[in-house]
Every structure is written in structure tokens, then in C-alpha cells.
Enzyme design. Structure first.
Site, PDB file in Angstrom:
ATOM      1  N   LYS A 111     -12.236 -16.788  -4.114  1.00 11.20           N
ATOM      2  CA  LYS A 111     -12.397 -15.674  -2.958  1.00 11.20           C
ATOM      3  C   LYS A 111     -13.511 -16.708  -1.952  1.00 11.20           C
ATOM      4  O   LYS A 111     -13.204 -16.401  -0.780  1.00 11.20           O
ATOM      5  CB  LYS A 111     -13.371 -14.535  -3.477  1.00 11.20           C
ATOM      6  CG  LYS A 111     -12.082 -13.729  -4.190  1.00 11.20           C
ATOM      7  CD  LYS A 111     -12.466 -12.468  -4.520  1.00 11.20           C
ATOM      8  CE  LYS A 111     -11.407 -11.603  -5.163  1.00 11.20           C
ATOM      9  NZ  LYS A 111     -12.231 -10.425  -5.882  1.00 11.20           N
ATOM     10  N   LYS A 191       5.224 -14.943  -2.912  1.00 12.41           N
ATOM     11  CA  LYS A 191       5.027 -13.748  -3.893  1.00 12.41           C
ATOM     12  C   LYS A 191       4.622 -12.392  -2.809  1.00 12.41           C
ATOM     13  O   LYS A 191       3.909 -12.434  -1.796  1.00 12.41           O
ATOM     14  CB  LYS A 191       3.506 -13.906  -4.858  1.00 12.41           C
ATOM     15  CG  LYS A 191       2.780 -12.668  -5.365  1.00 12.41           C
ATOM     16  CD  LYS A 191       1.726 -13.166  -6.073  1.00 12.41           C
ATOM     17  CE  LYS A 191       1.071 -11.834  -6.731  1.00 12.41           C
ATOM     18  NZ  LYS A 191      -0.052 -11.355  -6.562  1.00 12.41           N
ATOM     19  N   LYS A 194      -0.206  -8.266  -0.103  1.00 10.33           N
ATOM     20  CA  LYS A 194      -0.963  -7.636   1.328  1.00 10.33           C
ATOM     21  C   LYS A 194      -1.276  -8.850   2.211  1.00 10.33           C
ATOM     22  O   LYS A 194      -1.462  -8.882   3.412  1.00 10.33           O
ATOM     23  CB  LYS A 194      -2.221  -6.844   1.012  1.00 10.33           C
ATOM     24  CG  LYS A 194      -1.970  -5.401   0.515  1.00 10.33           C
ATOM     25  CD  LYS A 194      -3.183  -4.775   0.256  1.00 10.33           C
ATOM     26  CE  LYS A 194      -4.317  -5.350  -0.884  1.00 10.33           C
ATOM     27  NZ  LYS A 194      -3.863  -4.771  -2.062  1.00 10.33           N
TER      28      LYS A 194
HETATM   29  P1  ADP Z   1      -2.146  -7.979  -3.473  1.00  6.02           P
HETATM   30  O1  ADP Z   1      -1.828  -9.251  -3.854  1.00  6.02           O
HETATM   31  O2  ADP Z   1      -1.189  -7.182  -2.498  1.00  6.02           O
HETATM   32  O3  ADP Z   1      -3.540  -7.833  -2.687  1.00  6.02           O
HETATM   33  P2  ADP Z   1      -3.383  -6.437  -5.589  1.00  6.02           P
HETATM   34  O4  ADP Z   1      -4.283  -7.868  -6.144  1.00  6.02           O
HETATM   35  O5  ADP Z   1      -4.325  -5.561  -5.190  1.00  6.02           O
HETATM   36  O6  ADP Z   1      -2.249  -7.043  -4.750  1.00  6.02           O
HETATM   37  O7  ADP Z   1      -2.456  -6.162  -6.803  1.00  6.02           O
HETATM   38  C1  ADP Z   1      -2.783  -5.018  -7.562  1.00  6.02           C
HETATM   39  C2  ADP Z   1      -2.052  -5.154  -8.954  1.00  6.02           C
HETATM   40  O8  ADP Z   1      -0.570  -5.184  -8.697  1.00  6.02           O
HETATM   41  C3  ADP Z   1      -2.195  -6.357  -9.979  1.00  6.02           C
HETATM   42  O9  ADP Z   1      -2.453  -6.102 -11.120  1.00  6.02           O
HETATM   43  C4  ADP Z   1      -1.228  -7.426  -9.702  1.00  6.02           C
HETATM   44  O10 ADP Z   1      -0.948  -8.131 -10.790  1.00  6.02           O
HETATM   45  C5  ADP Z   1       0.018  -6.334  -9.086  1.00  6.02           C
HETATM   46  N1  ADP Z   1       0.966  -7.163  -8.159  1.00  6.02           N
HETATM   47  C6  ADP Z   1       0.432  -7.348  -6.940  1.00  6.02           C
HETATM   48  N2  ADP Z   1       1.489  -8.072  -6.235  1.00  6.02           N
HETATM   49  C7  ADP Z   1       2.656  -8.387  -7.251  1.00  6.02           C
HETATM   50  C8  ADP Z   1       3.837  -8.941  -6.965  1.00  6.02           C
HETATM   51  N3  ADP Z   1       4.292  -9.610  -5.920  1.00  6.02           N
HETATM   52  N4  ADP Z   1       4.425  -9.017  -8.247  1.00  6.02           N
HETATM   53  C9  ADP Z   1       3.979  -8.689  -9.336  1.00  6.02           C
HETATM   54  N5  ADP Z   1       2.598  -7.882  -9.437  1.00  6.02           N
HETATM   55  C10 ADP Z   1       1.958  -7.629  -8.296  1.00  6.02           C
END
Ligand code: ADP
Ligand code: TRP
Length: 325
Positions: A111, A191, A194
């Protein structure tokens, strides 16, 4: 009954990557465990700095989870900050946590490398997470691969505390690493995340969602040519949403040739509304009835807080700060 616990940061709108990658498993676990799920707003303070945005995101996450099938009768849903005991436990744990353990955490380093301010909150994030888990005597913690190290840190901290105070105050939790078969690709093939702006929101505007799906990036293989379902991001989304028989049929047609991406995308859009239509309606109801959500939160916080108090008092006792003067 074993306790499962997990937290989700209120950092934006829920997308189908969150659902297939994480939320679906949380909901499945509520059938076999005494499940506690919370909206990790204390954690989100490390990234969300606008108070209105924080409030809106907390609503989105809680209403979204319930709409998707998290049952307030089966699972306890609450907001992290409604159990302020967890911040006291964070302090108690931080006195047994070596700085070196925090310095080794990848999430912090990543981060900061991405440009986030290296605040003490960000640095100590894993100790708050350990407190979240330990304060409810959690046995199983369903998380994505990216959180695996934080679970190891939690076990280390719990072990050090128990050893230092010659006690069994904390239960050592096990990570339940969610299978990463479901790394859901986003609209651009990377992937879904957000931070890449390539998501299909679960509760987004219907017309926009359809448009987004139809604009998904593809290669330029002509319709008649055979295609490989295993490497195609359009097929990957289709596979997640389609019923089994239809999946096999489509994979066969891909390999034979004659399938156009446009038709598959059209079917994905239909499947999206078939799969998430009911959840979208339920979410709209909750949006219009914030009192219902408030009651669920209040009841969840009451249950979670009672458990948290018990474990916090055990830790205070062991450390000698809970005794009458
Ligand atoms: P983002 O990457 O959109 O910020 P988060 O980090 O808030 O998403 O993810 C919240 C949960 O959703 C985590 O447990 C993460 O493993 C799962 N997750 C997020 N994006 C994906 C994806 N593209 N495929 C599978 N799992 C995901
Ligand atoms: N750090 C987790 C994430 O970013 C969220 C979280 C906070 C959590 N506290 C937790 C997950 C406790 C499991 C258990 O996804």
C-alpha cells in the site's frame, strides 16, 4: 458450534468479483457455523476519508450482504465500530507485538508502494485485525489469499500473549482460504477490482450494466473460428453465471467454432439479471427502509458486544488490569 468470522471493508460498491470470490462462501458458512460478519469501518478509515462516503459505503456493504443471502437470523451482522472494545484489545495486543512482525507484512509495504500515506493506522492494521478475530473466540476465518499473512500474524500474536501471560486467553483461529478458482476477470480482462475501474457492480443501474457487459474487451477471432473457452475472459464470466448444462454446451460450441462474442455477452447480461434480480429487488427494499437495517445492526452489535466484553475481560484479567484496587 464453531465460530466463523470475517470482515469486509466498506470501501466502495460491491461487484461480482466480491460475490463469487468471497461473499458466496461467507453465506455458505452460515449454515454450518455460528457466523459473525462485520463491516470493517475502523479499517476503512485508512483509505476512506470522506464521512458521507463512509456512511454510504457502510450501508451499501450491509444492505448488499443481506440482499445476497446473508441471513440476520442465522448470522450476526454488525459494524466494527459498534463494538469499540476491539480498539482496547488492539492496545493490549500491541504491547506483545514486535515491530519486526508488522514490518514484514506485505499488505502494508504494497500500500505504501502504491502511494498511500504510511500512517500508524496503516502500519498497525494487522493488530486491529487480530483483535477483530480474537475478541470473538473465532475458529474459522474465511478470507482471500491476500489476507493469509494477516491470519498468520494473528496466530503469532495470540500465541505470544498466551505464552507471555501463561494463559489460554485466546483461541488460535484457522484461516479458511477461499479457493481462487474464482478470480473473476473484469471488463478489460484484468482481475475485476474497484481500483482498475473494470467492475460489474451487483446493484448498479440496469441499463448501464447491460451496456458495460456488451462493451467487454475481446480479441478479434471471427465468429466461425474455434475459440478456447479456457483462456477467454467472456467465457470465464459466462461460466460463473450459467447453469452447468449450459456451460458444457457453450464450451463445446466454443471449441467447434460458430459462436460470436456478441451472443455470449447478450446471454451474460440475461444471466446477470436472472442470478442477481432477486438480490437487486431486496437491496432496493432495504435502501428504502433504512430502519430495518438499523435494527439488524443494533441486534448484531448487541450480540457481538456481549461476546467481546467477555473475551476482553479475560485478557484484562490475565494482564492484571481488571482487578479491584
Ligand atoms: P477490490 O479489489 O475491488 O478492492 P476488495 O479487496 O475489497 O476488492 O475485496 C473484497 C473481497 O472480494 C476479498 O475477499 C477478495 O478476495 C474478493 N475479491 C475481490 N475481487 C475479486 C476478484 N476479481 N475475483 C475473486 N475475488 C475477488
Ligand atoms: N483486512 C480485511 C480485507 O481487507 C478485512 C478485515 C478486517 C478482516 N478485519 C478482519 C477479515 C477480520 C477477516 C477477519 O479484506
Amino acid at each position: 458450534m464453531r465460530r466463523s468470522l470475517s470482515g469486509i471493508q466498506p470501501s466502495g460498491k460491491l461487484h461480482i468479483g466480491n460475490y463469487y470470490g468471497a461473499i458466496r462462501q461467507y453465506i455458505a458458512l452460515q449454515e454450518e457455523c455460528d457466523a459473525f460478519y462485520f463491516i470493517a469501518d475502523y479499517h476503512a478509515l485508512t483509505t476512506v476519508t470522506d464521512p458521507e462516503e463512509m456512511e454510504a459505503n457502510c450501508h451499501e456493504a450491509a444492505a448488499g450482504l443481506i440482499a445476497l443471502g446473508l441471513s440476520p437470523e442465522r448470522a450476526t451482522l454488525f459494524r466494527q465500530s459498534d463494538v469499540p472494545e476491539v480498539t482496547e484489545l488492539t492496545w493490549l495486543l500491541s504491547v506483545v507485538t514486535p515491530v519486526g512482525l508488522m514490518e514484514r507484512c506485505h499488505a502494508y509495504k504494497d500500500k505504501v508502494a502504491q502511494g498511500m500515506v504510511a500512517s500508524m493506522g496503516l502500519f498497525g492494521y494487522p493488530i486491529l485485525m487480530a483483535a477483530d478475530i480474537l475478541i470473538y473466540d473465532s475458529n474459522v476465518v474465511p478470507v482471500g489469499q491476500d489476507q493469509k499473512q494477516h491470519l498468520e500474524v494473528t496466530r503469532d500474536i495470540a500465541g505470544s500473549f498466551n505464552h507471555q501471560y501463561d494463559s489460554e486467553v485466546f483461541v488460535l483461529p484457522d484461516a479458511h482460504i477461499l479457493p481462487d478458482v474464482a478470480v473473476v476477470p473484469g471488463l478489460d480482462g484484468r482481475k475485476m477490482s474497484k481500483s482498475y475501474g473494470n467492475v460489474i457492480e451487483i446493484f448498479g443501474d440496469a441499463k448501464q450494466t447491460e451496456k458495460k457487459i456488451k462493451r467487454m474487451k475481446t480479441d478479434s477471432t471471427p465468429v466461425e473460428e474455434p475459440k478456447d473457452p479456457d483462456t477467454c475472459n467472456v467465457f470465464a464470466l459466462f461460466r460463473l453465471m450459467a447453469p452447468e448444462g449450459e456451460r458444457e454446451e457453450m464450451a463445446r460450441r466454443y471449441r467447434e467454432g460458430g459462436v460470436g462474442y456478441g451472443d455470449v455477452k447478450k446471454r451474460i447480461a440475461e444471466l446477470f439479471f436472472e442470478n442477481f434480480g432477486e438480490a437487486r429487488e431486496r437491496k432496493a427494499e432495504l435502501d428504502n427502509n433504512p430502519d430495518e437495517l438499523r435494527e439488524i445492526y443494533a441486534e448484531g452489535a448487541r450480540k457481538a458486544r456481549a461476546k467481546a466484553r467477555e473475551v476482553l475481560d479475560r485478557a484484562r484479567d490475565a494482564m492484571g488490569i481488571n482487578r479491584p484496587l
